[in-house]
Design an enzyme around this catalytic site. Sequence first.
Site, PDB file in Angstrom:
ATOM      1  CB  ALA A   1      -0.947  -0.011   1.191  1.00 36.21           C
TER       2      ALA A   1
ATOM      3  CB  SER B   1      -2.705  -8.658 -14.284  1.00 35.78           C
ATOM      4  OG  SER B   1      -2.436  -8.257 -15.611  1.00 35.78           O
TER       5      SER B   1
ATOM      6  CB  ILE C   1       4.007 -10.343   0.945  1.00 43.35           C
ATOM      7  CG1 ILE C   1       4.418  -9.918  -0.455  1.00 43.35           C
ATOM      8  CG2 ILE C   1       3.186  -9.287   1.652  1.00 43.35           C
ATOM      9  CD1 ILE C   1       3.359 -10.202  -1.483  1.00 43.35           C
TER      10      ILE C   1
ATOM     11  CE1 TYR D   1       2.356  -8.589 -12.909  1.00 39.55           C
ATOM     12  CE2 TYR D   1       1.057  -8.703 -14.925  1.00 39.55           C
ATOM     13  CZ  TYR D   1       1.274  -8.172 -13.655  1.00 39.55           C
ATOM     14  OH  TYR D   1       0.395  -7.234 -13.152  1.00 39.55           O
TER      15      TYR D   1
ATOM     16  CD  GLN E   1     -18.459 -14.601 -10.153  1.00 42.45           C
ATOM     17  OE1 GLN E   1     -18.376 -14.479 -11.371  1.00 42.45           O
ATOM     18  NE2 GLN E   1     -18.792 -15.749  -9.575  1.00 42.45           N
ATOM     19  CB  VAL E   2     -12.218 -12.650 -12.726  1.00 42.38           C
ATOM     20  CG1 VAL E   2     -11.045 -11.787 -13.197  1.00 42.38           C
ATOM     21  CG2 VAL E   2     -11.706 -13.972 -12.158  1.00 42.38           C
TER      22      VAL E   2
ATOM     23  CE  LYS F   1      -1.643  14.438  10.885  1.00 42.76           C
ATOM     24  NZ  LYS F   1      -1.748  15.136   9.613  1.00 42.76           N
TER      25      LYS F   1
HETATM   26  P1  NAP Z   1       3.638  -0.446  -8.053  1.00 43.04           P
HETATM   27  O1  NAP Z   1       3.306   0.989  -8.187  1.00 43.04           O
HETATM   28  O2  NAP Z   1       4.921  -0.950  -8.582  1.00 43.04           O
HETATM   29  O3  NAP Z   1       3.480  -0.860  -6.527  1.00 43.04           O
HETATM   30  C1  NAP Z   1       3.765  -2.179  -6.130  1.00 43.04           C
HETATM   31  C2  NAP Z   1       3.521  -2.298  -4.644  1.00 43.04           C
HETATM   32  O4  NAP Z   1       3.806  -3.656  -4.273  1.00 43.04           O
HETATM   33  C3  NAP Z   1       4.430  -1.396  -3.825  1.00 43.04           C
HETATM   34  O5  NAP Z   1       3.676  -0.819  -2.784  1.00 43.04           O
HETATM   35  C4  NAP Z   1       5.471  -2.359  -3.263  1.00 43.04           C
HETATM   36  O6  NAP Z   1       5.925  -2.001  -1.974  1.00 43.04           O
HETATM   37  C5  NAP Z   1       4.657  -3.635  -3.139  1.00 43.04           C
HETATM   38  N1  NAP Z   1       5.507  -4.826  -3.066  1.00 43.04           N
HETATM   39  C6  NAP Z   1       6.262  -5.381  -4.057  1.00 43.04           C
HETATM   40  N2  NAP Z   1       6.949  -6.451  -3.572  1.00 43.04           N
HETATM   41  C7  NAP Z   1       6.589  -6.565  -2.253  1.00 43.04           C
HETATM   42  C8  NAP Z   1       6.958  -7.463  -1.216  1.00 43.04           C
HETATM   43  N3  NAP Z   1       7.835  -8.469  -1.415  1.00 43.04           N
HETATM   44  N4  NAP Z   1       6.415  -7.281   0.019  1.00 43.04           N
HETATM   45  C9  NAP Z   1       5.534  -6.278   0.245  1.00 43.04           C
HETATM   46  N5  NAP Z   1       5.173  -5.373  -0.698  1.00 43.04           N
HETATM   47  C10 NAP Z   1       5.703  -5.531  -1.936  1.00 43.04           C
HETATM   48  O7  NAP Z   1       2.517  -1.333  -8.782  1.00 43.04           O
HETATM   49  P2  NAP Z   1       0.946  -1.125  -8.970  1.00 43.04           P
HETATM   50  O8  NAP Z   1       0.721  -0.777 -10.373  1.00 43.04           O
HETATM   51  O9  NAP Z   1       0.391  -0.297  -7.891  1.00 43.04           O
HETATM   52  O10 NAP Z   1       0.482  -2.649  -8.803  1.00 43.04           O
HETATM   53  C11 NAP Z   1      -0.279  -3.124  -7.694  1.00 43.04           C
HETATM   54  C12 NAP Z   1      -0.855  -4.475  -8.076  1.00 43.04           C
HETATM   55  O11 NAP Z   1      -1.703  -4.323  -9.226  1.00 43.04           O
HETATM   56  C13 NAP Z   1       0.196  -5.505  -8.468  1.00 43.04           C
HETATM   57  O12 NAP Z   1      -0.153  -6.766  -7.979  1.00 43.04           O
HETATM   58  C14 NAP Z   1       0.147  -5.487  -9.996  1.00 43.04           C
HETATM   59  O13 NAP Z   1       0.588  -6.700 -10.554  1.00 43.04           O
HETATM   60  C15 NAP Z   1      -1.313  -5.243 -10.230  1.00 43.04           C
HETATM   61  N6  NAP Z   1      -1.617  -4.685 -11.557  1.00 43.04           N
HETATM   62  C16 NAP Z   1      -1.109  -3.493 -11.951  1.00 43.04           C
HETATM   63  C17 NAP Z   1      -1.404  -3.004 -13.212  1.00 43.04           C
HETATM   64  C18 NAP Z   1      -0.891  -1.698 -13.729  1.00 43.04           C
HETATM   65  O14 NAP Z   1      -1.053  -1.425 -14.949  1.00 43.04           O
HETATM   66  N7  NAP Z   1      -0.275  -0.849 -12.923  1.00 43.04           N
HETATM   67  C19 NAP Z   1      -2.234  -3.752 -14.063  1.00 43.04           C
HETATM   68  C20 NAP Z   1      -2.732  -4.975 -13.618  1.00 43.04           C
HETATM   69  C21 NAP Z   1      -2.419  -5.419 -12.364  1.00 43.04           C
HETATM   70  P3  NAP Z   1       7.405  -1.365  -1.650  1.00 43.04           P
HETATM   71  O15 NAP Z   1       7.688  -0.381  -2.744  1.00 43.04           O
HETATM   72  O16 NAP Z   1       7.203  -0.758  -0.301  1.00 43.04           O
HETATM   73  O17 NAP Z   1       8.373  -2.527  -1.642  1.00 43.04           O
END
Ligand code: NAP
Length: 241
Positions: A10, A137, A59, A150, A230-231, A49
Site C-alpha cells: 500500500a 491482471s 510478503i 507474470y 468472480q473476476v 493519520k
Molecule cells: P507499483 O506501483 O509498482 O506498486 C507495487 C507495490 O507492491 C508497492 O507498494 C510495493 O511495496 C509492493 N511490493 C512489491 N513487492 C513486495 C513485497 N515483497 N512485500 C511487500 N510489498 C511488496 O505497482 P501497482 O501498479 O500499484 O500494482 C499493484 C498491483 O496491481 C500488483 O499486484 C500489480 O501486478 C497489479 N496490476 C497493476 C497493473 C498496472 O497497470 N499498474 C495492471 C494490472 C495489475 P514497496 O515499494 O514498499 O516494496
Amino acid sequence: MSKIILITGASRGIGRGIAEELAKNKENIIIANYNKSEKEAMELKENLKENVEIYKADITKKVEVDNMINYIINTYGKIDILINNAGISEFKMFTDITEDDWNKMIATNLTGAFFTTKSVIENMIHNKSGCIINISSIWGMVGGSCEVHYSASKAGLIGMSKALAKELGPSNIRVNVIAPGYIDTEMNNECSDETIEEVKEETPLRKIGKPDDISKCVKWLIEDEFTTGQVISPNGGWIIV
Ligand code: NAP
C-alpha cells in the site's frame, strides 16, 4: 461497525489508492503494508493519520507475514478484509526468463498471497465473516506476450481465488479477484508515451486507468454480499472475454 483492513503493497500505486479510498470511512482501520518504500509509507500515514497504520513486511517471507497478521489480531482482535495487492512485474522474452526471475515472480505475486491468506483464515473462519480481494491482471486472464512469468503468477491467483471461494463460502467468506488493465502507476514507468498512446487507441473507452478506478471497484466488492469467486476487470474494454 469498525472494519479492520489489511492491504499489502500500500506504499505506492494501486494499493495506496485503495488505502486512501477506504480511509475516507473513519470507522475503518487500515493496516497499510509496505516493504521497501518507507518514505512513501510514512507520507501515507502522515496524510491519513488516525485510521491508518503502516507495517513493514516482505510478503515473500512467511515469518514476516505471520508477525504482521499476529500483530493485527493481537491489537484489534480480528481481520475483516484482506486485500492482496502487492506485486511485481517484468517485461522479458520467455527465452530470457531465468529460474531466479521465475521464482521471484511466483514468490511475490502468488506465494505472498498464499502466506497472507493462510495466516488470516483461521480468524475469519472463527468469526464466520471475511472478504478477500486479490489483485490479479488482465494478463492472468488472457496471457501477455513477454510476460509469461507474470501472466502465470496472476493466472495462479485467479485459480486460487476461485477454489477458495468455493471452500470458504459456507464460512461466509467471500473471495474475489480484480484484474486491472493498464493503470497509471510506477509499475508502468518504463512504457513510452508511444506505447501508452497505442494502448489508448486499442481501448474502446480511449483511456488508461488510474488507481482510483481500482479502489472504487474494491469499495463495491467490500459492500456487496452476494458476489464470490468472480473476476472483475476494470480495463476500459481493452480486453473483453
Ligand atoms: P507499483 O506501483 O509498482 O506498486 C507495487 C507495490 O507492491 C508497492 O507498494 C510495493 O511495496 C509492493 N511490493 C512489491 N513487492 C513486495 C513485497 N515483497 N512485500 C511487500 N510489498 C511488496 O505497482 P501497482 O501498479 O500499484 O500494482 C499493484 C498491483 O496491481 C500488483 O499486484 C500489480 O501486478 C497489479 N496490476 C497493476 C497493473 C498496472 O497497470 N499498474 C495492471 C494490472 C495489475 P514497496 O515499494 O514498499 O516494496
